[in-house]
Design an enzyme around this catalytic site. Sequence first.
Site, PDB file in Angstrom:
ATOM      1  N   CYS A 131      28.077   6.606  67.622  1.00  0.00           N
ATOM      2  CA  CYS A 131      26.850   7.267  67.181  1.00  0.00           C
ATOM      3  C   CYS A 131      25.712   6.868  68.098  1.00  0.00           C
ATOM      4  O   CYS A 131      25.590   5.697  68.485  1.00  0.00           O
ATOM      5  CB  CYS A 131      26.554   6.850  65.742  1.00  0.00           C
ATOM      6  N   HIS A 141      30.162  13.929  60.377  1.00  0.00           N
ATOM      7  CA  HIS A 141      29.344  12.798  60.847  1.00  0.00           C
ATOM      8  C   HIS A 141      27.861  13.169  60.786  1.00  0.00           C
ATOM      9  O   HIS A 141      27.041  12.400  60.277  1.00  0.00           O
ATOM     10  CB  HIS A 141      29.767  12.442  62.277  1.00  0.00           C
ATOM     11  N   GLU A 142      27.517  14.355  61.303  1.00  0.00           N
ATOM     12  CA  GLU A 142      26.108  14.765  61.329  1.00  0.00           C
ATOM     13  C   GLU A 142      25.584  15.080  59.928  1.00  0.00           C
ATOM     14  O   GLU A 142      24.436  14.772  59.607  1.00  0.00           O
ATOM     15  CB  GLU A 142      25.902  15.953  62.272  1.00  0.00           C
ATOM     16  N   HIS A 144      24.366  12.028  58.300  1.00  0.00           N
ATOM     17  CA  HIS A 144      23.000  11.648  58.684  1.00  0.00           C
ATOM     18  C   HIS A 144      21.964  12.334  57.795  1.00  0.00           C
ATOM     19  O   HIS A 144      20.935  11.735  57.479  1.00  0.00           O
ATOM     20  CB  HIS A 144      22.715  12.020  60.145  1.00  0.00           C
TER      21      HIS A 144
END
Length: 160
Positions: free
Chosen positions: A99, A141-142, A145
Amino acid sequence: MNQEILLIGNPRLKQIAQEVKDIHHPKIQTLIDNLLTITYKCHGVGIAAPQVGESSRVIIIASHPNIRYPDAPFIPPMAMINPRIISHSEDIILRQEGCLSVPNQREDVPRYRDVMVEYFDRDGNYQIKEYNNFVARIIQHELDHLNGILFVDRVHKEVS
């Protein structure tokens, strides 16, 4: 607009991003352009608005082979606005992730192999698409966030 990537430990990375109400607002369009630039400059394959301190549900998916991910498949870069996983495979794959907000660290992270995502593109068009393997991993993954979750929060720790 901030060009600096926030690093692990910054409390803004733990906040839940706000839904985008006006996709066509110049601030959102500029944010998308800036995120695309940062992604390529840093050899990333994706980035989320909270990583630059913007509380907006905007992610960039820009999978391409680079020095950080030499085997990444190429897909045209795209913005996903207010993305949401609406279904996923049963299969969970454990693979290494890194990341931009957690430099010099890679860990095995479990992710769904396939995801069906609904989102708006940067032109305001509603989309529903299925993504698989590496690209599905980037999206998950995004999306994390946007919900204040870093990949290190998903790493399975052995109990000793």
